[in-house]
Each structure stands twice: as structure tokens, then as C-alpha cells.
Design a protein around this motif. Structure first.
Motif, mmCIF file in Angstrom:
data_model
loop_
_atom_site.group_PDB
_atom_site.id
_atom_site.type_symbol
_atom_site.label_atom_id
_atom_site.label_comp_id
_atom_site.label_asym_id
_atom_site.label_seq_id
_atom_site.Cartn_x
_atom_site.Cartn_y
_atom_site.Cartn_z
ATOM 1 N N PRO A 255 30.223 20.555 -34.018
ATOM 2 C CA PRO A 255 29.124 20.170 -34.919
ATOM 3 C C PRO A 255 28.746 18.866 -34.175
ATOM 4 N N SER A 256 27.498 18.376 -34.753
ATOM 5 C CA SER A 256 26.568 17.188 -34.295
ATOM 6 C C SER A 256 27.349 16.085 -35.097
ATOM 7 N N GLY A 257 27.662 16.254 -36.386
ATOM 8 C CA GLY A 257 28.250 15.182 -37.179
ATOM 9 C C GLY A 257 27.259 14.819 -38.224
ATOM 10 N N ILE A 258 26.060 15.350 -38.305
ATOM 11 C CA ILE A 258 25.168 15.068 -39.199
ATOM 12 C C ILE A 258 25.458 15.353 -40.766
ATOM 13 N N ASP A 259 26.010 16.622 -40.987
ATOM 14 C CA ASP A 259 26.604 17.113 -42.131
ATOM 15 C C ASP A 259 27.479 16.341 -42.885
ATOM 16 N N ASN A 260 28.585 15.945 -41.965
ATOM 17 C CA ASN A 260 29.586 15.147 -42.776
ATOM 18 C C ASN A 260 29.175 13.766 -42.972
ATOM 19 N N HIS A 261 28.046 13.180 -42.101
ATOM 20 C CA HIS A 261 27.749 11.969 -42.502
ATOM 21 C C HIS A 261 26.913 11.866 -43.726
ATOM 22 N N VAL A 262 26.030 12.819 -44.054
ATOM 23 C CA VAL A 262 25.034 12.658 -45.004
ATOM 24 C C VAL A 262 25.841 12.993 -46.257
ATOM 25 N N THR A 263 26.919 14.040 -46.242
ATOM 26 C CA THR A 263 27.778 14.429 -47.528
ATOM 27 C C THR A 263 28.592 13.138 -47.960
ATOM 28 N N THR A 264 29.087 12.237 -46.906
ATOM 29 C CA THR A 264 29.876 11.112 -47.211
ATOM 30 C C THR A 264 29.053 9.897 -47.760
ATOM 31 N N TYR A 265 27.902 9.697 -47.215
ATOM 32 C CA TYR A 265 27.136 8.457 -47.554
ATOM 33 C C TYR A 265 26.149 8.893 -48.590
ATOM 34 N N GLY A 266 25.759 10.223 -48.667
ATOM 35 C CA GLY A 266 24.609 10.577 -49.732
ATOM 36 C C GLY A 266 23.154 9.861 -49.301
ATOM 37 N N GLY A 267 22.351 10.105 -50.000
ATOM 38 C CA GLY A 267 20.887 9.621 -49.582
ATOM 39 C C GLY A 267 20.403 10.333 -48.465
ATOM 40 N N ALA A 268 19.608 9.677 -47.710
ATOM 41 C CA ALA A 268 18.828 10.236 -46.455
ATOM 42 C C ALA A 268 19.112 9.458 -45.300
ATOM 43 N N VAL A 269 19.406 10.268 -44.206
ATOM 44 C CA VAL A 269 19.790 9.889 -42.940
ATOM 45 C C VAL A 269 18.876 10.196 -41.869
ATOM 46 N N VAL A 270 18.501 9.455 -40.905
ATOM 47 C CA VAL A 270 18.003 9.887 -39.582
ATOM 48 C C VAL A 270 19.413 9.612 -38.581
ATOM 49 N N PHE A 271 19.791 10.689 -38.173
ATOM 50 C CA PHE A 271 20.803 10.874 -37.357
ATOM 51 C C PHE A 271 20.644 11.335 -35.843
ATOM 52 N N GLN A 272 21.241 10.511 -34.894
ATOM 53 C CA GLN A 272 21.096 11.178 -33.424
ATOM 54 C C GLN A 272 22.460 10.811 -32.678
ATOM 55 N N ARG A 273 22.951 12.000 -32.115
ATOM 56 C CA ARG A 273 24.475 12.410 -31.699
ATOM 57 C C ARG A 273 24.203 11.405 -30.392
ATOM 58 N N GLY A 274 25.440 10.579 -29.956
ATOM 59 C CA GLY A 274 25.386 9.773 -28.873
ATOM 60 C C GLY A 274 25.649 10.802 -27.789
ATOM 61 N N GLU A 275 24.932 10.708 -26.563
ATOM 62 C CA GLU A 275 25.078 11.327 -25.223
ATOM 63 C C GLU A 275 26.296 10.767 -24.473
ATOM 64 N N GLY A 276 26.859 11.623 -23.691
ATOM 65 C CA GLY A 276 27.855 11.028 -22.787
ATOM 66 C C GLY A 276 28.957 10.248 -23.458
ATOM 67 N N GLY A 277 29.382 10.535 -24.540
ATOM 68 C CA GLY A 277 30.522 9.916 -25.301
ATOM 69 C C GLY A 277 29.910 8.625 -25.832
ATOM 70 N N LYS A 278 28.539 8.383 -25.954
ATOM 71 C CA LYS A 278 28.428 7.233 -26.714
ATOM 72 C C LYS A 278 28.354 7.439 -28.238
ATOM 73 N N GLU A 279 28.456 6.186 -28.957
ATOM 74 C CA GLU A 279 28.466 6.200 -30.482
ATOM 75 C C GLU A 279 26.963 6.931 -30.843
ATOM 76 N N GLU A 280 27.149 7.593 -32.125
ATOM 77 C CA GLU A 280 25.986 8.184 -32.682
ATOM 78 C C GLU A 280 25.145 7.015 -33.321
ATOM 79 N N THR A 281 23.903 7.344 -33.423
ATOM 80 C CA THR A 281 22.866 6.218 -34.234
ATOM 81 C C THR A 281 22.570 6.964 -35.546
ATOM 82 N N THR A 282 22.833 5.915 -36.672
ATOM 83 C CA THR A 282 22.096 6.593 -37.926
ATOM 84 C C THR A 282 21.403 5.462 -38.532
ATOM 85 N N GLU A 283 20.317 5.922 -39.138
ATOM 86 C CA GLU A 283 19.668 4.919 -40.003
ATOM 87 C C GLU A 283 19.421 5.430 -41.569
#
Ligand code: ATP
Ligand code: MEV
Length: 380
Positions: free
Chosen positions: A201-229
Motif C-alpha cells: 500500500p502507499s500509506g495514504i489510506d491509513n494516514h487519512v483514517t488515522t488523522y481525519g480531515g484532508a491530506v495531500v500525500f506523497q510516498r517517499g521514493e528510495g526508502g525516503k519518508e513520505e510527505t504529508t500536508e
């Protein structure tokens, strides 16, 4: 150990960017006020019971069986070791041991129509339970949901976050207030659970269900951290329309991987076009605006990717007929579409909305008329 506890978590809609988000493009997700609720209570016998009525699964295991499984997954598969990682690692060997246990113990009712869904849920449950409770602990878990299961509204992430919240809270690893630190832990463990259900999974679904509201999500490439706004969510009214066509997210993702193998150029162009479209949508979203024409365009790109379905296309066509824009949401292949309802109080717009609703009902579709952007996981 506390007495009975109850944790609930919302579903979600992907406004833009599903599938491309798996391949490191941005996506926008918003929570939906339809909840999965897990009740956890101590049992008086040496057993662990999990009841998932939405998928007709009810399993009770003795401590002897739990200990046997604990021995097979090994000493490293436990909370104190796994929680030390920012991304909790899940080794294929551990998944294989748990899958094998579910099979050899015949946990899935014979000739069940929902065998795939039941097996994945049982594996995710056991995967979490074994890690989070280092000693067998006598508990009853009951999970109820308002979400359609396997229909693009994030049922698996909502299942994961409420289950993880319940397990971490009852074992005293987080407080009942669900502080920011607690949410961070729930999110990481819900992602771990999602790996049992989805594979990658990309991780977007668990992020939004955990924090609620709206998120702009980008998975980190090459083992990097994801970014979330996290974005102050513009109030978005939408019709969520269920095709009632069953599908699984992991199967649809495999289908897109097939296109990638057969026609890399086409696949790459679609991914890039979705990426560009999402960047445009994010700009508008930050200014509190949702651009209807981008919703329609995103659906067309998902059609090209091969993840739409005639029932989804029919819903989008009906929406267009009455002047609305819609797209499939989540993995596609069936499941749900959402139709954006712009803010308007004119009589004409209410009339066309009612006509659209009547047409959807006549065509046999179920829908929710809802506002997006509810709270995230919480202890009730
Ligand atoms: N309430 C529930 N009880 C038990 N298992 C559940 C529940 N909700 C979801 N699941 C598990 O999650 C699986 C559905 O996950 P899947 O990712 O295919 O769909 P989704 O999360 O609804 O859609 P999407 O990922 O597109 O948003 C089910 O097959 C089941 O294993
Ligand atoms: C299809 C997908 O992009 C969204 C599912 O809600 C999968 C994922 O992001 O893990």
C-alpha cells in the motif's frame, strides 16, 4: 489492563491520484463520516476471539494455539523490537507463517464466498495481535462497520486503525486521549496491518483514517519518508455511489502492473498525466476550491489505466447528464464512485440533484449524500 474499550475510525475518499500515489505521485484524500468501530473486552477464559460480522468471520483460538504461532513467527516478531522502527518491517517469512496457520487451522469457513476477504482479515488480525501482545491475552474483539467492505472507501484502513487503536489502548501502549504521539503510533501500525491486506500500500489510506480531515500525500521514493500536508478541508458535499461490484484492491493493483509490463510507455504517460492533474488540483485545494473539470478528467485517465468498470462509467455518465462531475474512488474495478456537488442553494440545482438521485436509484445503485472531512480515529 482496562475494562471494555471502544475505538472508531472513519473511511475515506481519494479525491485525486489513486494508483499514481503507489508510484510516488501526489494524491489528495479526505475522510468520510462512515465509521468502523472495534470493541475490545477482557475474557474469563484462556482464549482470544475475533468477530468480524461484516465479512461473516467469527474465530476463537486457545492460548496453546497462540503460543504455537508465536513460536513459529520467532522472537523478533514482537512489539518491543518492531515498534523501534519508523516503518515497521514485515518480513515475507512472517506473512507466510501466519498465512499457513490460517490455512492449517481451517479458520475460514469451508467453501466460503468471502474466503479471500476473511483470510486477509484473519491474517491482519493475527499479525497485529502476535506483535502487540507479547504474552497471550484473553480478549474478545468485535468489529462493526458502516462502510461497504472492499468498495474503495478505505474499509481496510478503517478496520486497521480501529483495531490497532483498540489493541494499543487496552495493552496500555497509548493513552485513551489519542495524543499526537499516539496517533503517530496508530498510523504506523495501521500501515503494518494494511500490508497484510494489500501487499504494497502507499500509506495514504491509513494516514487519512488515522488523522481525519484532508491530506495531500506523497510516498517517499528510495526508502525516503513520505510527505504529508494536512489541509483545512473545504466543505465538500458529495454523493458516494456504490456499484455493489465486488473487487479487491490488491487484485486491481496487479492489473495495473500488468499494463505496466505490457506497455510501459502508455502506463508512464497515464501516471505522469495523473501527476500533473493532481498538482493542479492541489493548488486549487489549498485555496479552498475543488475543480469539477479535473474530477472528470481524472476519471478518464483511470479508465485509460483499465481500472474503471461499466457500472462506474454508467454512474459518471448519469452524473454528467445532470451537470455533475464524478470519478471512481479508491482502487476502482467496481466499488464506489463519488459525485461532487458544488455549493449552490438555487432551486434549479436542488431539482437536478434530485433527478440525478432518482436516476441512480432507478439504475439500482445505493448512495450516500454526505459531507467529506470528518474526524480521525478516536477512543469513544
Ligand atoms: N469491517 C471489516 N471487518 C473485517 N475485515 C475487514 C473489514 N473491512 C475491511 N476488511 C478487510 O479489508 C479488505 C478490503 O480491503 P480493500 O483494500 O480491498 O478494500 P477497501 O479498503 O474497502 O478499498 P480501497 O482500498 O480501494 O479504499 C477485506 O477483504 C477484509 O479483508
Ligand atoms: C489504489 C490505491 O492508490 C488507493 C486505494 O484506496 C492504493 C494505495 O494507495 O495503496
Amino acid at each position: 489492563m482496562s475494562g471494555k474499550i471502544t475505538v472508531s475510525a472513519p473511511g475515506k475518499v481519494i479525491l485525486h491520484g489513486e494508483h499514481a500515489v503507489v508510484h510516488f505521485k501526489k494524491a489528495i484524500a479526505v475522510s468520510v463520516g462512515l465509521y468502523t468501530t472495534v470493541e475490545v473486552q477482557p475474557l474469563n477464559s484462556d482464549r482470544v476471539t475475533f468477530q468480524f460480522p461484516a465479512i461473516a468471520l467469527d474465530v476463537s483460538l486457545s492460548f496453546d494455539h497462540i503460543r504455537e504461532l508465536q513460536a513459529s513467527v520467532g522472537i523478533d516478531y514482537r512489539y518491543s523490537r518492531l515498534d523501534a522502527h519508523k516503518k515497521i518491517p514485515l518480513e515475507p517469512a512472517s506473512v507466510a507463517v501466519i498465512q499457513d496457520f490460517v490455512k492449517t487451522m481451517n479458520l475460514i469457513p469451508p467453501s466460503s464466498e468471502a474466503a479471500g476477504a476473511q483470510a486477509k482479515a484473519a491474517e491482519a488480525f493475527l499479525g497485529l495481535y502476535l506483535a502487540i501482545f507479547e504474552e497471550p491475552t484473553a480478549l474478545l474483539f468485535n468489529c462493526q462497520t458502516e462502510l461497504p467492505v472492499g468498495a474503495g472507501l478505505g474499509s481496510s484502513a478503517s478496520f486497521a486503525a480501529s483495531l490497532v487503536g483498540g489493541m494499543l489502548q487496552i495493552s496500555g501502549k497509548i493513552s485513551e486521549d489519542f495524543s499526537l504521539g499516539d496517533l503517530e503510533k496508530i498510523n504506523r501500525w495501521a500501515f503494518f496491518s494494511e500490508k497484510f491486506v494489500h501487499g504494497s500500500p502507499s500509506g495514504i489510506d491509513n494516514h487519512v483514517t488515522t488523522y481525519g480531515g484532508a491530506v495531500v500525500f506523497q510516498r517517499g521514493e528510495g526508502g525516503k519518508e513520505e510527505t504529508t500536508e494536512n489541509i483545512i478541508c473545504p466543505e465538500i458535499r458529495a454523493l458516494l455511489v456504490n456499484t455493489k461490484v465486488a473487487r479487491s484492491t490488491s487484485a486491481i493493483i496487479q492489473k495495473t502492473n500488468q499494463l505496466r509490463q505490457e506497455n510501459l510507455e502508455k502506463w508512464q504517460k497515464i501516471m505522469d498525466d495523473i501527476g500533473t492533474l493532481v498538482e493542479q488540483a492541489v493548488e486549487g485545494f489549498r485555496k479552498n476550491s475543488v475543480q469539477a473539470e479535473l474530477i472528470q478528467k481524472n476519471h478518464e485517465l483511470l479508465q485509460q489505466l483499465g481500472v474503471s468498470h461499466p457500472a462506474l462509467d454508467k454512474i459518471i455518465d448519469l452524473a454528467q447528464l445532470f451537470g455533475y462531475s464524478g470519478k471512481l474512488t479508491g482502487a476502482g474495478g467496481g466499488g464506489c464512485a463519488f459525485i461532487y456537488i458544488p455549493d449552490s442553494t438555487s432551486q434549479k440545482s436542488e431539482e437536478s440533484l434530485n433527478s440525478l438521485k432518482n436516476s441512480l436509484t432507478e439504475a439500482g445503485f445505493l448512495f450516500w449524500d454526505t459531507k467529506l472531512g470528518s474526524r480521525g480515529v478516536r477512543s469513544l
